[in-house]
Design an enzyme around this catalytic site. Structure first.
Site, PDB file in Angstrom:
ATOM      1  N   GLY A  35      65.055 -52.199   2.645  1.00  0.00           N
ATOM      2  CA  GLY A  35      65.475 -52.089   1.244  1.00  0.00           C
ATOM      3  C   GLY A  35      65.320 -53.381   0.447  1.00  0.00           C
ATOM      4  N   GLN A  92      81.111 -50.277 -17.909  1.00  0.00           N
ATOM      5  CA  GLN A  92      82.278 -51.147 -17.690  1.00  0.00           C
ATOM      6  C   GLN A  92      82.106 -52.312 -18.661  1.00  0.00           C
ATOM      7  OE1 GLN A  92      84.620 -50.333 -15.064  1.00  0.00           O
ATOM      8  NE2 GLN A  92      85.957 -51.846 -16.009  1.00  0.00           N
ATOM      9  N   LYS A 185      86.203 -35.088 -26.158  1.00  0.00           N
ATOM     10  CA  LYS A 185      86.077 -35.077 -24.697  1.00  0.00           C
ATOM     11  C   LYS A 185      87.151 -35.941 -24.054  1.00  0.00           C
ATOM     12  CE  LYS A 185      82.987 -37.920 -22.399  1.00  0.00           C
ATOM     13  NZ  LYS A 185      81.676 -38.448 -22.071  1.00  0.00           N
ATOM     14  N   ARG A 187      87.788 -37.517 -20.182  1.00  0.00           N
ATOM     15  CA  ARG A 187      87.225 -37.603 -18.833  1.00  0.00           C
ATOM     16  C   ARG A 187      88.339 -37.544 -17.805  1.00  0.00           C
ATOM     17  NH1 ARG A 187      82.771 -38.274 -16.378  1.00  0.00           N
ATOM     18  NH2 ARG A 187      81.470 -38.679 -18.185  1.00  0.00           N
TER      19      ARG A 187
HETATM   20  C1  R5P Z   1      80.075 -42.160 -21.586  1.00  0.00           C
HETATM   21  O1  R5P Z   1      80.715 -43.015 -22.163  1.00  0.00           O
HETATM   22  C2  R5P Z   1      78.610 -41.981 -21.794  1.00  0.00           C
HETATM   23  O2  R5P Z   1      78.278 -42.164 -23.141  1.00  0.00           O
HETATM   24  C3  R5P Z   1      78.153 -40.600 -21.350  1.00  0.00           C
HETATM   25  O3  R5P Z   1      78.824 -39.616 -22.129  1.00  0.00           O
HETATM   26  C4  R5P Z   1      78.477 -40.350 -19.896  1.00  0.00           C
HETATM   27  O4  R5P Z   1      78.107 -41.456 -19.123  1.00  0.00           O
HETATM   28  C5  R5P Z   1      77.758 -39.113 -19.402  1.00  0.00           C
HETATM   29  O5  R5P Z   1      78.074 -38.958 -18.056  1.00  0.00           O
HETATM   30  P1  R5P Z   1      77.951 -37.552 -17.342  1.00  0.00           P
HETATM   31  O6  R5P Z   1      76.580 -37.029 -17.591  1.00  0.00           O
HETATM   32  O7  R5P Z   1      78.209 -37.873 -15.886  1.00  0.00           O
HETATM   33  O8  R5P Z   1      79.024 -36.664 -17.917  1.00  0.00           O
END
Ligand code: R5P
Length: 291
Positions: A35, A92, A185, A187
């Site tokens: 790698g 991050q 949204k 998370r």
């Molecule tokens: C988040 O802050 C980004 O802008 C994207 O919405 C996110 O990274 C999308 O991730 P996934 O496709 O895993 O939902």
């Protein structure tokens, strides 16, 4: 000017060379069975303005980028510009909990050791550019995405999957002269998101959900299901950076997504839009300034 093309973006590097009317310096790069990465500059770059084109995802591509920086400097380049189409570790971008490392900043500190300036495409957040103490430019590929959408899916509405993505959606909708809206949204985990129910004017409409990146596809799949329920005529997922982990494209199609569109900041089957014109827009004034 000569382009040093890393293995992350050979197609974008070629398109950029075409836009800029310059050549690609030959580089030999390979990955050993364990790698580790090997880089050899085959062509002379002494006295040249060198442009390295390399996204920093996954981590081995970041190591390759560092080796390319070194190759350009050791080879006696007059100046080194880093074009990082996809700037990884950008999510991050702040310490959310005490002790967390701001990876977007930590990587910037390594990158700038051997380059004079950085250009990146649609950085996750604009303030990331401030992590560099050298010149750092963010370029938008939204005009390229908008043109592609106009010629293909002909959207009636652009939707941001969350408020953080609204500015990009507004830019795109503004170019196309169509309405824009956003979803709310939350998370739950790396793969799971929930969307607050919101009545949208989508019935019978061609909707494009636009995000900066698609990773697992969880965000857009959840949004797609909601839009299907609300009667959208067609749903397209568009993004700049198509990471598409864990069969994300299949996940999106299964959720009811008709088209998946990405930019060539990462090489993938959905990368039908090129960032080369956007990068060239940022690169040209820098080249002219150097003359
Ligand atoms: C988040 O802050 C980004 O802008 C994207 O919405 C996110 O990274 C999308 O991730 P996934 O496709 O895993 O939902």
């Amino acid at each position: 000017m000569k382009i040093l093309a890393g293995s992350a973006n050979p197609r974008l590097a070629e398109r950029l060379a075409h836009e800029m009317g310059c050549s690609i310096a030959e580089v030999e790069s390979k990955e050993f069975p364990d790698g580790e990465i090997y880089v050899r500059l085959v062509e002379d770059v002494r006295g040249e303005d060198v442009v390295i084109v390399q996204s920093t995802h996954p981590a081995t591509k970041f190591v390759e980028f560092l080796l390319l920086e070194d190759a350009a400097r050791e080879g006696g380049a007059a100046s080194v510009t880093a074009v990082i189409p996809y700037y990884a570790y950008a999510r991050q971008d702040q310490a959310f909990k005490s002790g967390e490392i701001v990876s977007a900043k930590a990587l910037a500190e390594f990158i700038e050791l051997k380059v004079d300036r950085v250009i990146t495409v649609d950085p996750h957040k604009e303030h990331i550019l401030g992590f560099f103490s050298i010149e750092a430019h963010g370029v938008s590929a939204i005009p390229e995405i908008a043109r592609h959408l106009e010629d293909s899916v002909k959207p009636d509405l652009i939707l941001a999957p969350d408020k953080g993505a609204l500015a990009r959606a507004e830019e795109c909708a503004g170019i196309l002269g169509i309405p824009v809206d956003y979803l709310e949204k939350t998370r739950i985990s790396g793969t799971e998101v929930v969307m607050k129910t919101k009545d949208l004017p989508v019935e019978g409409k061609r909707v494009v959900i636009l995000d900066d990146m698609i990773a697992t596809g969880g965000t857009i799949a959840t949004a797609t299901k909601e839009l299907r329920r609300q009667g959208a005529a067609s749903i397209s997922a568009a993004c700049t950076h198509g990471l598409f982990t864990n069969n994300a494209i299949t996940r999106l199609k299964d959720a009811g997504c008709d088209h998946v569109i990405a930019v060539d900041t990462l090489e993938c089957e959905a990368a039908v839009v090129s960032a080369a014109p956007a990068v060239a827009r940022a690169l040209r004034p820098l080249v002219e300034r150097a003359v």
